[in-house]
Write a protein that holds these residues in place. Structure first.
Motif, PDB file in Angstrom:
ATOM      1  N   GLN A 123     -34.034 -11.907 -93.463  1.00 48.24           N
ATOM      2  CA  GLN A 123     -35.048 -10.973 -93.928  1.00 48.24           C
ATOM      3  C   GLN A 123     -34.851  -9.580 -93.348  1.00 48.24           C
ATOM      4  OE1 GLN A 123     -38.748 -12.931 -92.844  1.00 48.24           O
ATOM      5  NE2 GLN A 123     -38.920 -13.687 -94.930  1.00 48.24           N
ATOM      6  N   ALA A 124     -35.364  -8.598 -94.085  1.00 47.73           N
ATOM      7  CA  ALA A 124     -35.365  -7.212 -93.634  1.00 47.73           C
ATOM      8  C   ALA A 124     -36.610  -6.536 -94.181  1.00 47.73           C
ATOM      9  CB  ALA A 124     -34.117  -6.490 -94.114  1.00 47.73           C
ATOM     10  N   TYR A 125     -37.176  -5.638 -93.406  1.00 50.74           N
ATOM     11  CA  TYR A 125     -38.332  -4.869 -93.837  1.00 50.74           C
ATOM     12  C   TYR A 125     -37.811  -3.709 -94.669  1.00 50.74           C
ATOM     13  CZ  TYR A 125     -42.681  -2.278 -93.711  1.00 50.74           C
ATOM     14  OH  TYR A 125     -43.829  -1.617 -94.065  1.00 50.74           O
ATOM     15  N   SER A 126     -38.327  -3.560 -95.899  1.00 50.42           N
ATOM     16  CA  SER A 126     -37.812  -2.525 -96.785  1.00 50.42           C
ATOM     17  C   SER A 126     -38.869  -2.096 -97.792  1.00 50.42           C
ATOM     18  CB  SER A 126     -36.566  -3.040 -97.523  1.00 50.42           C
ATOM     19  OG  SER A 126     -35.875  -1.970 -98.132  1.00 50.42           O
ATOM     20  N   LYS A 131     -34.759 -17.233 -74.780  1.00 48.24           N
ATOM     21  CA  LYS A 131     -35.772 -16.366 -75.372  1.00 48.24           C
ATOM     22  C   LYS A 131     -35.434 -14.898 -75.118  1.00 48.24           C
ATOM     23  CE  LYS A 131     -40.664 -15.312 -75.285  1.00 48.24           C
ATOM     24  NZ  LYS A 131     -41.498 -14.773 -74.257  1.00 48.24           N
ATOM     25  N   GLU A 132     -35.018 -14.577 -73.888  1.00 50.99           N
ATOM     26  CA  GLU A 132     -34.650 -13.208 -73.543  1.00 50.99           C
ATOM     27  C   GLU A 132     -33.458 -12.733 -74.366  1.00 50.99           C
ATOM     28  OE1 GLU A 132     -34.087 -12.961 -69.311  1.00 50.99           O
ATOM     29  OE2 GLU A 132     -36.172 -13.531 -68.908  1.00 50.99           O
ATOM     30  N   LYS A 133     -32.460 -13.595 -74.558  1.00 50.91           N
ATOM     31  CA  LYS A 133     -31.284 -13.233 -75.370  1.00 50.91           C
ATOM     32  C   LYS A 133     -31.686 -12.964 -76.816  1.00 50.91           C
ATOM     33  CE  LYS A 133     -27.710 -15.728 -72.814  1.00 50.91           C
ATOM     34  NZ  LYS A 133     -26.758 -16.851 -72.861  1.00 50.91           N
ATOM     35  N   VAL A 134     -32.526 -13.833 -77.348  1.00 50.78           N
ATOM     36  CA  VAL A 134     -32.982 -13.660 -78.732  1.00 50.78           C
ATOM     37  C   VAL A 134     -33.761 -12.357 -78.876  1.00 50.78           C
ATOM     38  CG1 VAL A 134     -34.531 -14.578 -80.505  1.00 50.78           C
ATOM     39  CG2 VAL A 134     -32.962 -16.106 -79.306  1.00 50.78           C
ATOM     40  N   GLU A 135     -34.649 -12.073 -77.925  1.00 57.55           N
ATOM     41  CA  GLU A 135     -35.427 -10.835 -77.987  1.00 57.55           C
ATOM     42  C   GLU A 135     -34.533  -9.602 -77.880  1.00 57.55           C
ATOM     43  OE1 GLU A 135     -38.420 -11.208 -74.955  1.00 57.55           O
ATOM     44  OE2 GLU A 135     -39.780 -12.296 -76.304  1.00 57.55           O
ATOM     45  N   ARG A 136     -33.544  -9.631 -76.971  1.00 56.73           N
ATOM     46  CA  ARG A 136     -32.613  -8.500 -76.846  1.00 56.73           C
ATOM     47  C   ARG A 136     -31.860  -8.277 -78.155  1.00 56.73           C
ATOM     48  NH1 ARG A 136     -31.553 -10.490 -71.674  1.00 56.73           N
ATOM     49  NH2 ARG A 136     -29.649 -11.501 -72.378  1.00 56.73           N
ATOM     50  N   THR A 137     -31.405  -9.360 -78.761  1.00 61.16           N
ATOM     51  CA  THR A 137     -30.677  -9.254 -80.025  1.00 61.16           C
ATOM     52  C   THR A 137     -31.591  -8.741 -81.126  1.00 61.16           C
ATOM     53  OG1 THR A 137     -29.246 -11.080 -79.375  1.00 61.16           O
ATOM     54  CG2 THR A 137     -29.315 -10.533 -81.728  1.00 61.16           C
ATOM     55  N   LEU A 138     -32.796  -9.265 -81.200  1.00 59.11           N
ATOM     56  CA  LEU A 138     -33.757  -8.845 -82.215  1.00 59.11           C
ATOM     57  C   LEU A 138     -34.050  -7.357 -82.104  1.00 59.11           C
ATOM     58  CD1 LEU A 138     -35.706  -9.667 -84.509  1.00 59.11           C
ATOM     59  CD2 LEU A 138     -37.417 -10.116 -82.743  1.00 59.11           C
ATOM     60  N   TYR A 139     -34.335  -6.889 -80.886  1.00 63.88           N
ATOM     61  CA  TYR A 139     -34.680  -5.480 -80.700  1.00 63.88           C
ATOM     62  C   TYR A 139     -33.477  -4.557 -80.860  1.00 63.88           C
ATOM     63  CZ  TYR A 139     -39.382  -6.798 -79.389  1.00 63.88           C
ATOM     64  OH  TYR A 139     -40.653  -7.283 -79.412  1.00 63.88           O
ATOM     65  N   ALA A 140     -32.264  -5.079 -80.678  1.00 62.99           N
ATOM     66  CA  ALA A 140     -31.063  -4.262 -80.883  1.00 62.99           C
ATOM     67  C   ALA A 140     -30.704  -4.142 -82.362  1.00 62.99           C
ATOM     68  CB  ALA A 140     -29.886  -4.857 -80.107  1.00 62.99           C
ATOM     69  N   THR A 141     -31.130  -5.109 -83.170  1.00 62.86           N
ATOM     70  CA  THR A 141     -30.738  -5.107 -84.579  1.00 62.86           C
ATOM     71  C   THR A 141     -31.876  -4.764 -85.527  1.00 62.86           C
ATOM     72  OG1 THR A 141     -31.165  -7.482 -84.732  1.00 62.86           O
ATOM     73  CG2 THR A 141     -28.907  -6.806 -84.210  1.00 62.86           C
ATOM     74  N   MET A 142     -33.079  -4.639 -85.010  1.00 61.10           N
ATOM     75  CA  MET A 142     -34.233  -4.369 -85.861  1.00 61.10           C
ATOM     76  C   MET A 142     -35.112  -3.321 -85.185  1.00 61.10           C
ATOM     77  SD  MET A 142     -37.161  -7.100 -87.086  1.00 61.10           S
ATOM     78  CE  MET A 142     -36.292  -7.898 -88.418  1.00 61.10           C
ATOM     79  N   ASP A 143     -35.756  -2.510 -85.971  1.00 58.03           N
ATOM     80  CA  ASP A 143     -36.708  -1.537 -85.453  1.00 58.03           C
ATOM     81  C   ASP A 143     -37.707  -2.280 -84.570  1.00 58.03           C
ATOM     82  OD1 ASP A 143     -39.145  -0.028 -85.240  1.00 58.03           O
ATOM     83  OD2 ASP A 143     -38.528   1.182 -86.944  1.00 58.03           O
ATOM     84  N   THR A 146     -45.019   2.775-103.337  1.00 63.30           N
ATOM     85  CA  THR A 146     -43.922   1.821-103.215  1.00 63.30           C
ATOM     86  C   THR A 146     -44.494   0.467-102.819  1.00 63.30           C
ATOM     87  OG1 THR A 146     -43.582   2.261-100.868  1.00 63.30           O
ATOM     88  CG2 THR A 146     -42.296   3.596-102.401  1.00 63.30           C
ATOM     89  N   ILE A 147     -43.668  -0.542-102.956  1.00 61.63           N
ATOM     90  CA  ILE A 147     -43.980  -1.864-102.430  1.00 61.63           C
ATOM     91  C   ILE A 147     -43.181  -1.997-101.150  1.00 61.63           C
ATOM     92  CG2 ILE A 147     -43.789  -4.351-102.781  1.00 61.63           C
ATOM     93  CD1 ILE A 147     -44.034  -3.761-105.810  1.00 61.63           C
ATOM     94  N   ILE A 148     -43.858  -2.362-100.061  1.00 64.12           N
ATOM     95  CA  ILE A 148     -43.179  -2.506 -98.778  1.00 64.12           C
ATOM     96  C   ILE A 148     -43.457  -3.892 -98.214  1.00 64.12           C
ATOM     97  CG2 ILE A 148     -43.079  -0.063 -98.167  1.00 64.12           C
ATOM     98  CD1 ILE A 148     -45.637  -0.461 -96.562  1.00 64.12           C
ATOM     99  N   GLY A 149     -42.491  -4.395 -97.463  1.00 58.25           N
ATOM    100  CA  GLY A 149     -42.669  -5.689 -96.820  1.00 58.25           C
ATOM    101  C   GLY A 149     -41.340  -6.322 -96.477  1.00 58.25           C
ATOM    102  N   MET A 150     -41.403  -7.549 -96.000  1.00 60.03           N
ATOM    103  CA  MET A 150     -40.205  -8.294 -95.636  1.00 60.03           C
ATOM    104  C   MET A 150     -39.559  -8.848 -96.900  1.00 60.03           C
ATOM    105  SD  MET A 150     -39.934  -7.985 -92.379  1.00 60.03           S
ATOM    106  CE  MET A 150     -38.844  -9.241 -91.756  1.00 60.03           C
ATOM    107  N   LEU A 151     -38.285  -8.521 -97.091  1.00 62.98           N
ATOM    108  CA  LEU A 151     -37.512  -9.003 -98.234  1.00 62.98           C
ATOM    109  C   LEU A 151     -36.509 -10.045 -97.752  1.00 62.98           C
ATOM    110  CD1 LEU A 151     -36.683  -5.601 -99.952  1.00 62.98           C
ATOM    111  CD2 LEU A 151     -38.575  -7.136-100.434  1.00 62.98           C
ATOM    112  N   GLY A 152     -36.245 -11.019 -98.573  1.00 58.34           N
ATOM    113  CA  GLY A 152     -35.283 -12.054 -98.234  1.00 58.34           C
ATOM    114  C   GLY A 152     -35.983 -13.349 -97.861  1.00 58.34           C
ATOM    115  N   VAL A 153     -35.203 -14.404 -97.800  1.00 59.65           N
ATOM    116  CA  VAL A 153     -35.761 -15.708 -97.471  1.00 59.65           C
ATOM    117  C   VAL A 153     -35.256 -16.135 -96.090  1.00 59.65           C
ATOM    118  CG1 VAL A 153     -35.920 -18.134 -98.173  1.00 59.65           C
ATOM    119  CG2 VAL A 153     -35.929 -16.327 -99.897  1.00 59.65           C
ATOM    120  N   ARG A 154     -33.981 -16.436 -95.992  1.00 57.05           N
ATOM    121  CA  ARG A 154     -33.420 -16.864 -94.711  1.00 57.05           C
ATOM    122  C   ARG A 154     -33.097 -15.657 -93.836  1.00 57.05           C
ATOM    123  NH1 ARG A 154     -28.814 -18.055 -92.158  1.00 57.05           N
ATOM    124  NH2 ARG A 154     -27.404 -17.431 -93.801  1.00 57.05           N
TER     125      ARG A 154
END
Length: 174
Positions: free
Chosen positions: A155-158, A16-28, A145-153
């Motif tokens: 995703q990115a907020y855009s 869980k810690e590894k996933v969170e570190r990766t998530l926060y390093a690659t996403m706002d 604008t339209i904002i939200g999570m784009l993508g299926v598998r």
């Protein structure tokens, strides 16, 4: 049995810690937090969008080694990111030497247009103080604008819409 359960629990916690570190390093971090809480939704609202790009960067990248190019670009971005953060911009994506930033999303700020312009001015001011072989172009547009999570598998907020296109075109003609 209890010892084995504790070991499995520890492995799950480490994962869980590894996933969170990766998530926060690659996403706002704000987007990551809102996404994990299920609080990001598609919506239409007024925000400000900024596009930036470096002039002559392609020529520079063609004439220099890849490690030099990436080191210089990352050093430059390291100077710009704190300015974007200071004015509450959300770095949507890096596009080579360009950046797409939203102001007023994912968190709504009443004065997002002012924040975007001040960030752009501060970024230009910073660039003038650096010894760089290129200049920074910036385009900013404000509107619906339209904002939200784009993508299926993956995703990115855009943001999408005409205002996004206008901001990109303004940057291109600078």
């Amino acid at each position: 049995q209890l010892l084995e359960e504790l070991r499995r629990s520890r492995v799950v916690e480490e994962m869980k810690e590894k996933v969170e570190r990766t998530l926060y390093a690659t996403m706002d971090p704000v987007v990551a937090k809102l996404a994990t809480e299920g609080r990001l939704r598609f919506e239409k609202r007024d925000i400000s969008i900024m596009f930036t790009d470096l002039t002559n960067f392609t020529r520079y990248s063609d004439q220099n080694r890849p490690d030099v190019v990436l080191e210089e670009l990352n050093a430059f971005l390291g100077q710009m990111e704190p300015i974007i953060d200071m004015f509450r911009g959300h770095i949507d994506k890096y596009m080579g030497d360009g950046v797409m930033v939203e102001f007023g999303a994912p968190v709504d700020y009443d004065r997002h247009a002012l924040l975007a312009v001040l960030a752009g001015l501060k970024m230009q001011e910073k660039v003038k103080g650096l010894d760089l072989p290129w200049q920074l172009r910036i385009g900013i547009a404000t509107g619906s604008t339209i904002i939200g999570m784009l993508g299926v598998r993956r995703q990115a907020y855009s943001a999408l819409g005409d205002r996004v296109n206008v901001a990109k075109r303004l940057e291109e003609i600078c």
